[in-house]
Scaffold this motif. Structure first.
Motif, PDB file in Angstrom:
ATOM      1  N   PHE A  36       8.436-109.763  54.894  1.00 47.83           N
ATOM      2  CA  PHE A  36       7.649-109.003  53.927  1.00 47.83           C
ATOM      3  C   PHE A  36       8.721-109.043  52.520  1.00 47.83           C
ATOM      4  CE2 PHE A  36       6.562-107.094  58.007  1.00 47.83           C
ATOM      5  CZ  PHE A  36       5.463-107.145  58.040  1.00 47.83           C
ATOM      6  N   ALA A  37       7.608-109.036  51.477  1.00 45.25           N
ATOM      7  CA  ALA A  37       8.343-109.284  49.990  1.00 45.25           C
ATOM      8  C   ALA A  37       8.456-107.760  49.457  1.00 45.25           C
ATOM      9  CB  ALA A  37       7.453-110.042  49.279  1.00 45.25           C
ATOM     10  N   SER A  38       7.901-106.639  49.917  1.00 47.58           N
ATOM     11  CA  SER A  38       7.909-105.599  49.438  1.00 47.58           C
ATOM     12  C   SER A  38       7.939-104.473  50.185  1.00 47.58           C
ATOM     13  CB  SER A  38       6.828-105.282  48.061  1.00 47.58           C
ATOM     14  OG  SER A  38       5.589-105.398  48.439  1.00 47.58           O
ATOM     15  N   ALA A  39       8.162-103.126  49.747  1.00 41.27           N
ATOM     16  CA  ALA A  39       8.068-102.099  50.695  1.00 41.27           C
ATOM     17  C   ALA A  39       6.557-101.838  50.579  1.00 41.27           C
ATOM     18  CB  ALA A  39       8.728-100.681  50.025  1.00 41.27           C
ATOM     19  N   ALA A  40       5.680-101.900  49.563  1.00 33.22           N
ATOM     20  CA  ALA A  40       4.382-101.813  49.739  1.00 33.22           C
ATOM     21  C   ALA A  40       3.423-102.636  50.694  1.00 33.22           C
ATOM     22  CB  ALA A  40       3.671-101.874  48.262  1.00 33.22           C
ATOM     23  N   GLU A  41       3.852-103.998  50.629  1.00 32.49           N
ATOM     24  CA  GLU A  41       3.463-104.911  51.674  1.00 32.49           C
ATOM     25  C   GLU A  41       4.003-104.245  53.076  1.00 32.49           C
ATOM     26  OE1 GLU A  41       3.873-109.406  53.046  1.00 32.49           O
ATOM     27  OE2 GLU A  41       4.917-108.763  51.334  1.00 32.49           O
ATOM     28  N   TRP A  42       5.026-103.972  53.412  1.00 31.05           N
ATOM     29  CA  TRP A  42       5.317-103.457  54.599  1.00 31.05           C
ATOM     30  C   TRP A  42       4.722-102.418  55.108  1.00 31.05           C
ATOM     31  CZ3 TRP A  42       6.402-103.056  59.383  1.00 31.05           C
ATOM     32  CH2 TRP A  42       7.018-101.980  60.004  1.00 31.05           C
ATOM     33  N   HIS A  43       4.485-101.327  54.199  1.00 27.42           N
ATOM     34  CA  HIS A  43       3.824 -99.934  54.530  1.00 27.42           C
ATOM     35  C   HIS A  43       2.415-100.344  54.713  1.00 27.42           C
ATOM     36  CE1 HIS A  43       7.230 -97.752  52.303  1.00 27.42           C
ATOM     37  NE2 HIS A  43       7.476 -97.937  53.284  1.00 27.42           N
ATOM     38  N   ALA A  44       1.710-101.158  53.939  1.00 21.86           N
ATOM     39  CA  ALA A  44       0.578-101.542  54.217  1.00 21.86           C
ATOM     40  C   ALA A  44       0.284-102.110  55.929  1.00 21.86           C
ATOM     41  CB  ALA A  44      -0.301-102.581  53.362  1.00 21.86           C
ATOM     42  N   HIS A  45       1.064-103.041  56.042  1.00 18.04           N
ATOM     43  CA  HIS A  45       0.954-103.729  57.491  1.00 18.04           C
ATOM     44  C   HIS A  45       1.178-102.614  58.600  1.00 18.04           C
ATOM     45  CE1 HIS A  45       1.108-106.713  60.700  1.00 18.04           C
ATOM     46  NE2 HIS A  45       2.495-106.187  60.779  1.00 18.04           N
ATOM     47  N   ARG A  46       2.424-101.762  58.321  1.00 18.39           N
ATOM     48  CA  ARG A  46       2.957-100.747  59.294  1.00 18.39           C
ATOM     49  C   ARG A  46       1.735 -99.881  59.542  1.00 18.39           C
ATOM     50  NH1 ARG A  46       6.698 -96.466  56.675  1.00 18.39           N
ATOM     51  NH2 ARG A  46       4.700 -95.863  55.950  1.00 18.39           N
ATOM     52  N   ASP A  47       0.844 -99.341  58.466  1.00 17.08           N
ATOM     53  CA  ASP A  47       0.080 -98.213  58.473  1.00 17.08           C
ATOM     54  C   ASP A  47      -1.269 -98.739  58.962  1.00 17.08           C
ATOM     55  OD1 ASP A  47       2.041 -96.543  58.021  1.00 17.08           O
ATOM     56  OD2 ASP A  47       1.522 -96.522  55.978  1.00 17.08           O
ATOM     57  N   GLU A  49      -2.356-102.771  60.466  1.00 16.12           N
ATOM     58  CA  GLU A  49      -2.500-103.640  61.517  1.00 16.12           C
ATOM     59  C   GLU A  49      -1.584-103.128  62.801  1.00 16.12           C
ATOM     60  OE1 GLU A  49      -1.553-108.432  62.655  1.00 16.12           O
ATOM     61  OE2 GLU A  49      -1.921-107.891  60.739  1.00 16.12           O
ATOM     62  N   LEU A  50      -0.458-102.933  62.502  1.00 13.17           N
ATOM     63  CA  LEU A  50       0.671-102.325  63.603  1.00 13.17           C
ATOM     64  C   LEU A  50      -0.058-101.105  63.836  1.00 13.17           C
ATOM     65  CD1 LEU A  50       4.402-103.016  62.644  1.00 13.17           C
ATOM     66  CD2 LEU A  50       2.813-104.151  64.011  1.00 13.17           C
ATOM     67  N   ALA A  51      -0.319-100.201  63.200  1.00 12.84           N
ATOM     68  CA  ALA A  51      -0.856 -98.720  63.819  1.00 12.84           C
ATOM     69  C   ALA A  51      -2.237 -98.920  64.574  1.00 12.84           C
ATOM     70  CB  ALA A  51      -1.242 -97.893  62.594  1.00 12.84           C
ATOM     71  N   ALA A  52      -3.063-100.051  64.264  1.00 14.49           N
ATOM     72  CA  ALA A  52      -4.317-100.275  64.760  1.00 14.49           C
ATOM     73  C   ALA A  52      -3.891-101.007  66.329  1.00 14.49           C
ATOM     74  CB  ALA A  52      -5.193-101.156  64.184  1.00 14.49           C
ATOM     75  N   ALA A  53      -2.834-101.698  66.317  1.00 14.92           N
ATOM     76  CA  ALA A  53      -2.362-102.327  67.646  1.00 14.92           C
ATOM     77  C   ALA A  53      -2.024-101.238  68.696  1.00 14.92           C
ATOM     78  CB  ALA A  53      -1.385-103.612  67.448  1.00 14.92           C
ATOM     79  N   GLY A  54      -1.343-100.071  68.040  1.00 11.94           N
ATOM     80  CA  GLY A  54      -0.767 -98.912  69.079  1.00 11.94           C
ATOM     81  C   GLY A  54      -0.132 -99.200  69.896  1.00 11.94           C
ATOM     82  N   PRO A  59       7.787 -97.689  64.536  1.00  8.24           N
ATOM     83  CA  PRO A  59       7.687 -98.623  63.547  1.00  8.24           C
ATOM     84  C   PRO A  59       8.599 -98.678  62.369  1.00  8.24           C
ATOM     85  CG  PRO A  59       6.164 -97.104  63.115  1.00  8.24           C
ATOM     86  CD  PRO A  59       6.952 -96.368  64.356  1.00  8.24           C
ATOM     87  N   SER A  60       9.517 -99.706  62.501  1.00  5.70           N
ATOM     88  CA  SER A  60      10.476-100.052  61.429  1.00  5.70           C
ATOM     89  C   SER A  60      10.879-101.290  61.455  1.00  5.70           C
ATOM     90  CB  SER A  60      11.949 -98.994  61.632  1.00  5.70           C
ATOM     91  OG  SER A  60      12.244 -99.337  63.015  1.00  5.70           O
ATOM     92  N   LEU A  61      11.407-101.751  60.561  1.00  3.73           N
ATOM     93  CA  LEU A  61      11.992-103.222  60.602  1.00  3.73           C
ATOM     94  C   LEU A  61      13.540-103.373  60.612  1.00  3.73           C
ATOM     95  CD1 LEU A  61      10.480-104.155  56.929  1.00  3.73           C
ATOM     96  CD2 LEU A  61       9.757-104.584  59.303  1.00  3.73           C
ATOM     97  N   PRO A  62      13.809-104.103  61.533  1.00  4.43           N
ATOM     98  CA  PRO A  62      12.886-105.388  62.115  1.00  4.43           C
ATOM     99  C   PRO A  62      11.993-104.840  63.370  1.00  4.43           C
ATOM    100  CG  PRO A  62      15.062-105.641  62.950  1.00  4.43           C
ATOM    101  CD  PRO A  62      15.207-104.635  62.072  1.00  4.43           C
ATOM    102  N   ALA A  71       6.196-104.012  72.021  1.00 10.99           N
ATOM    103  CA  ALA A  71       6.764-104.249  70.877  1.00 10.99           C
ATOM    104  C   ALA A  71       8.188-103.208  70.999  1.00 10.99           C
ATOM    105  CB  ALA A  71       6.147-103.175  69.997  1.00 10.99           C
ATOM    106  N   VAL A  72       8.917-104.109  70.423  1.00  7.52           N
ATOM    107  CA  VAL A  72      10.505-103.692  70.619  1.00  7.52           C
ATOM    108  C   VAL A  72      11.046-103.438  69.074  1.00  7.52           C
ATOM    109  CG1 VAL A  72      12.740-104.040  71.516  1.00  7.52           C
ATOM    110  CG2 VAL A  72      10.600-105.156  72.468  1.00  7.52           C
ATOM    111  N   SER A  73      11.604-102.236  68.880  1.00  5.12           N
ATOM    112  CA  SER A  73      12.370-101.978  67.473  1.00  5.12           C
ATOM    113  C   SER A  73      13.680-101.721  67.756  1.00  5.12           C
ATOM    114  CB  SER A  73      11.665-100.542  67.132  1.00  5.12           C
ATOM    115  OG  SER A  73      10.358-100.581  67.106  1.00  5.12           O
ATOM    116  N   GLN A  74      14.329-101.648  66.403  1.00  4.49           N
ATOM    117  CA  GLN A  74      16.072-101.385  66.589  1.00  4.49           C
ATOM    118  C   GLN A  74      16.474-102.701  66.621  1.00  4.49           C
ATOM    119  OE1 GLN A  74      17.258 -98.922  65.219  1.00  4.49           O
ATOM    120  NE2 GLN A  74      15.653 -97.703  65.358  1.00  4.49           N
ATOM    121  N   SER A  75      17.482-103.297  65.744  1.00  7.14           N
ATOM    122  CA  SER A  75      17.748-104.746  65.795  1.00  7.14           C
ATOM    123  C   SER A  75      18.526-105.060  66.987  1.00  7.14           C
ATOM    124  CB  SER A  75      18.530-104.971  64.653  1.00  7.14           C
ATOM    125  OG  SER A  75      19.817-104.338  64.314  1.00  7.14           O
TER     126      SER A  75
END
Length: 222
Positions: A36-47, A49-54, A59-62, A71-75
């Motif tokens: 992701f190149a920006s916070a806006a791009e990440w937030h759009a994906h998080r809220d 596609e990722l939210a829709a996948a359920g 939801p955090s990076l990475p 899905a797995v979170s926390q590096s």
């Protein structure tokens, strides 16, 4: 080894995702490295596609999504997940415990060095921090490695070796004089770097999932 489709999401920098990318390359899996190149791009994906996948509970990076169902979170958890799934999490309790301890010690070293690299505002402050916590952590790791080929003590590398390779790569990129003081860690770094999958990855500068050689973000030093 389990064959899966994986997507790793993180910023377009090394950061917390660098050892995860190295581990995925070492595992030889098919994965998408979504940067992701920006916070806006990440937030759009998080809220979106990722939210829709359920499937992403935290939801955090990475993040790592496997087969669109897990899905797995926390590096640190992601790194262990990749290693366990693909056979380099350690053979037996002693190796698994050693790898986990090294992972935590390396995380402490990484955090301490970030203060040096990004926060030390004078050369004297930098030298003071390097001479303190940095050398303490490096000395502990050097002693723990001892005469072992791989730091967890087994016949093959674990995720702990890959993590150390990454930490040492970016640290010694900026403080090369540290490398000379730790010959055992220097040799370990060389062994990991010569693993075929790792060696091929660090030479990749274009195409899919190129290696990021710069240790920091584009707007920081490195």
């Amino acid at each position: 080894m389990t064959k899966s489709k994986m997507e790793l999401g993180y910023w377009g920098i090394r950061g917390l995702a660098s050892p995860l990318r190295l581990a995925l390359e070492y595992a030889g899996v098919d994965y998408t490295d979504r940067r992701f190149a920006s916070a806006a791009e990440w937030h759009a994906h998080r809220d979106g596609e990722l939210a829709a996948a359920g499937v992403v509970a935290f939801p955090s990076l990475p993040y790592l999504v496997v087969d669109d169902t897990t899905a797995v979170s926390q590096s640190r958890v992601i790194l262990r997940f990749i290693a366990d799934r693909h056979g380099f999490g350690g053979d037996g309790e002693a190796e698994r415990t050693a790898a986990a301890m090294v992972q935590e010690e390396a995380a402490d070293l990484n955090a301490a060095y970030l203060k040096v690299a990004l926060a030390a505002d004078t050369e004297s402050a930098r030298k003071e921090q390097v001479a303190g916590s940095i050398t303490t952590h490096l000395g502990r790791l050097e002693a723990f490695l001892g005469d072992k080929e791989w730091i967890a003590g087994g016949a093959a590398p674990t995720y702990a070796d890959i993590l150390l390779f990454d930490v040492l790569e970016w640290m010694w990129h900026l403080d090369a004089e540290l490398e000379a003081a730790y010959p055992k860690l220097r040799a370990l770094r060389k062994r990991v770097g010569e693993l075929p999958a790792i060696a091929a990855y660090v030479k990749r500068t274009d195409g899919d999932n190129p290696y990021l050689s710069r240790p920091f973000t584009p707007f920081k030093v490195g």
